[in-house]
Design a protein around this motif. Structure first.
Motif, short mmCIF file in Angstrom:
data_model
loop_
_atom_site.label_atom_id
_atom_site.label_comp_id
_atom_site.label_asym_id
_atom_site.label_seq_id
_atom_site.Cartn_x
_atom_site.Cartn_y
_atom_site.Cartn_z
N PHE A 58 0.85 -1.18 0.00
CA PHE A 58 0.00 0.00 0.00
C PHE A 58 0.89 1.24 0.00
O PHE A 58 2.02 1.22 0.49
CB PHE A 58 -0.91 0.02 1.22
N LYS A 59 0.34 2.35 -0.51
CA LYS A 59 1.12 3.59 -0.49
C LYS A 59 1.31 4.11 0.93
O LYS A 59 2.39 4.57 1.31
CB LYS A 59 0.42 4.65 -1.35
N SER A 60 0.22 4.05 1.71
CA SER A 60 0.28 4.57 3.08
C SER A 60 -0.88 4.01 3.87
O SER A 60 -1.94 3.70 3.30
CB SER A 60 0.23 6.11 3.08
N VAL A 61 -0.71 3.85 5.18
CA VAL A 61 -1.80 3.42 6.06
C VAL A 61 -1.82 4.30 7.30
O VAL A 61 -0.77 4.77 7.77
CB VAL A 61 -1.67 1.93 6.48
N SER A 62 -3.00 4.53 7.83
CA SER A 62 -3.14 5.29 9.07
C SER A 62 -2.50 4.50 10.21
O SER A 62 -2.70 3.29 10.32
CB SER A 62 -4.60 5.56 9.37
N LEU A 213 -15.18 7.12 2.74
CA LEU A 213 -15.53 5.91 3.49
C LEU A 213 -16.96 5.51 3.14
O LEU A 213 -17.92 5.97 3.77
CB LEU A 213 -15.40 6.18 5.00
N PRO A 214 -17.13 4.67 2.14
CA PRO A 214 -18.48 4.30 1.68
C PRO A 214 -19.36 3.72 2.77
O PRO A 214 -20.59 3.88 2.72
CB PRO A 214 -18.20 3.27 0.58
N TYR A 215 -18.76 3.06 3.75
CA TYR A 215 -19.57 2.52 4.86
C TYR A 215 -20.36 3.62 5.56
O TYR A 215 -21.51 3.41 5.96
CB TYR A 215 -18.67 1.80 5.85
N TRP A 216 -19.76 4.81 5.71
CA TRP A 216 -20.41 5.89 6.44
C TRP A 216 -21.24 6.81 5.55
O TRP A 216 -21.88 7.73 6.06
CB TRP A 216 -19.37 6.74 7.16
N ILE A 248 -6.44 11.06 -1.05
CA ILE A 248 -7.50 10.34 -0.34
C ILE A 248 -6.90 9.96 1.01
O ILE A 248 -6.15 8.99 1.13
CB ILE A 248 -7.96 9.11 -1.13
N GLY A 249 -7.21 10.75 2.02
CA GLY A 249 -6.57 10.60 3.32
C GLY A 249 -7.05 9.41 4.11
O GLY A 249 -6.33 8.90 4.99
N GLU A 250 -8.28 8.98 3.83
CA GLU A 250 -8.82 7.77 4.47
C GLU A 250 -9.71 7.05 3.49
O GLU A 250 -10.61 7.65 2.89
CB GLU A 250 -9.64 8.12 5.73
N ALA A 251 -9.45 5.76 3.32
CA ALA A 251 -10.33 4.87 2.59
C ALA A 251 -10.19 3.51 3.26
O ALA A 251 -9.08 3.06 3.53
CB ALA A 251 -9.95 4.79 1.12
#
Length: 600
Positions: A58-62, A213-216, A248-251
């Motif tokens: 992945f490019k980046s993860v929180s 965040l499609p869930y939300w 895209i800071g969060e997905a």
């Protein structure tokens, strides 16, 4: 002990005069019930193959390295050694990490990221507490200047507008200050809709950071349609701010918690989402950061179960799945099945050896009932052990488990009493107290069911009016709902003289020894209003359960399978109450003392 058990078995065989065919009936009933139990455990846990996303990493993860005993709420933070352990774990899967603060132990991240070859998107947390903001901004500026080779970008503030803690102009002040003090690009992060509501902020940042965040999303979408909603939202932002790079800071996708429309949290769905999203990002050249590396259970306090379950790894640092291999939703499901089957077998054997003498049909009923009750109990036990984090949540989970246990035991005791071929003695020939036939034992089971029903009404009301972060309580009510149906069917099929449906399912009858038949008279039936006055608890509780079931469906929609199942469960739980009211309506004034349905 062996002699004692052998004597008990001999007494059971002698007293009941069970035949070979009767013994086979019991064994076959247990096998069939066990097989159904196995199927119900295995179907949702079939292995699913998910392709590995392109690129290998992945490019980046929180990155929130909080352990189970740590949280910003408790002011207990991870040590540098623990952060290093976590970076060593995730470096195999990502080229970089994103932090949300430059304090709370996270100031150690840049040095460790340099050591292990990772890039960092460093964050400064903004809230309505000015002193905390000042400390975080000073820290992020110092770190960005000290580690320009590691910290590639800085994000000042995360969903501060969404929480309503600061105004856009206040956020802009912090953004200008940081941009003037460092060389790295600076941004602010929020849900994508807030950028459209507050376009002013785009002029204060070097790049736009959006959360997808499609869930939300208010417009629900399942995991298979999630990429469509992401692409649509991304295009709206790129069209609105064509001159700004977009991050895209969060997905991501949660692995546990309540269902929202067709959006169902699960391990398999997270693996599917991550694979589909990274493939989408590669196809369209998106810059992104996945949420998140590790589960953070402390977030349950603010966002419910779902808030703490977005990680690629659980809170114990165990990977939830591995791309390119078969993924199972609950890897321990077969252990839970074996536990439930074993519990049911022990209960059935215990009833045969130590209980009242039962005919083969009665023991077969115990075998079937105990199998379903044990499966529901193990399901609830797994949820109680897995999800709660805070002490009050743990207490409530085990309180519900205790109620379920007592109600289940009362149902088994009622089944024993119903089929017994001997009058209920205080003790048997060997001096063993027959607890299962004591009236107080049935009353305790009945009381536990009443409490469960009242909690179900309250829980549904909370789901309807404040349900965003609340779970559906299906695991806690699987066993009671099955028991209600099973006992009613058993009684209906075994009525030797024939009985009405309402008599077989009426609440009190499910926990009593006998089922009386109503005398046939020509007297007119009572009005529903009169019955409601005579039975205020039964009628009000039944009405409340039905009303809550309808309310949940209206609130969540039929597309939400979990909500639909919970509504159906409430209807099942209401059946004995409705049956009680129906029976009472057809009682006659000439028989005022008739029926055991006088009180629940």
């Amino acid at each position: 002990m062996r002699v004692f058990v052998d004597r008990r078995l001999c007494r059971w065989v002698t007293d009941v005069k069970i035949s070979t065919s009767g013994a086979m009936l019991v064994i076959i009933s247990m096998i069939i019930a066990g097989f159904i139990n196995f199927v119900l455990w295995s179907i949702p846990n079939r292995s699913v193959f998910v392709e590995e996303p392109p690129g290998g990493k992945f490019k980046s993860v929180s990155f929130g390295p909080f352990r189970n005993n740590q949280s910003p709420l408790a002011l207990v933070y991870p040590t540098a050694e623990q952060i290093e352990e976590d970076i060593k774990i995730i470096r195999k899967q990502t080229d970089g990490v994103r932090t949300y603060t430059s304090l709370e132990g996270l100031e150690n991240v840049p040095a460790l990221a340099r050591k292990y070859g990772l890039k960092v998107i460093m964050g400064a947390w903004l809230s309505n507490i000015t002193t905390d903001n000042e400390r975080d901004v000073q820290s992020v500026i110092a770190l960005a200047n000290a580690y320009p080779d590691v910290i590639t970008r800085v994000i000042v503030g995360n969903e501060t507008l969404l929480r309503g803690e600061l105004k856009p102009q206040q956020i802009a002040t912090y953004l200008r200050r940081v941009r003037n003090a460092i060389r790295q690009p600076v941004s602010y992060a929020d849900v994508w809709e807030n950028w459209l509501k507050h376009p002013y902020l785009a002029g204060e940042v070097d790049f736009v950071t959006i959360h997808l965040l499609p869930y939300w999303e208010d417009a629900y979408s399942g995991v298979n349609q999630a990429t469509i909603s992401i692409l649509r939202a991304y295009r709206q932002i790129s069209d609105r701010f064509p001159d700004k790079p977009i991050l895209i800071g969060e997905a991501g996708w949660p692995t546990a918690g309540r269902t929202r429309g067709p959006a169902t949290p699960s391990r398999v769905n997270k693996a599917r989402f991550d694979s589909l999203f990274v493939r989408l990002a590669a196809d369209h050249g998106f810059d992104y950061n996945l949420i998140e590396a590790f589960d953070q259970k402390w977030k349950i306090k603010q966002e419910g179960t779902v808030g703490g379950r977005w990680g690629l790894y659980d809170a114990d640092r165990q990977p939830k799945f591995e791309f390119g291999t078969p993924i199972v939703e609950n890897p321990a499901w077969w252990k839970q099945f074996l536990l439930s089957f074993s519990l049911a077998a022990v209960v059935t054997a215990g009833v045969a050896v130590f209980g009242l003498p039962l005919p083969s049909t009665g023991l077969a009923a115990v075998a079937i009932l105990s199998q379903g009750l044990a499966a529901g109990w193990v399901l609830a036990l797994g949820r109680a052990l897995d999800l709660p984090y805070f002490l009050h949540d743990v207490f409530f989970a085990f309180f519900m488990l205790t109620l379920q246990t007592v109600a289940s035991a009362g149902m088994i005791a009622a089944t024993i009493s119903f089929w017994t071929t001997a009058p209920p003695p205080a003790r048997d020939a060997y001096g063993i107290i027959l607890v299962a036939d004591y009236p107080w034992f049935a009353r305790i089971g009945r009381l536990a069911m009443k409490v469960l029903l009242m909690i179900a009404v309250i829980w549904s009301a909370l789901l309807i009016f404040d349900g965003r972060y609340r779970d559906f309580p299906l695991p806690a009510y699987a066993a009671p709902a099955f028991g209600v149906l099973a006992l009613g069917v058993f009684r209906l099929l075994s009525c030797s003289s024939g009985c009405r449906l309402c008599e077989a399912f009426a609440f009190a009858g499910l926990f009593e020894r006998d089922i009386p038949s109503a005398p046939q008279t020509s007297a007119p039936a009572r009005s529903w209003l009169e019955v409601a006055k005579r039975r205020p608890l039964e009628s009000r509780l039944a009405l409340a359960l039905i009303a809550m079931a309808v309310g949940v469906i209206v609130r969540e929609g039929l597309v939400n399978t979990e909500a639909t199942l919970w509504s159906a469960t409430q209807v099942i739980l209401a059946l004995p109450l409705i049956a009680t009211v129906v029976c009472d309506r057809t009682e006659t004034a000439e028989n005022p003392d008739f029926s055991l349905y006088r009180q629940i």
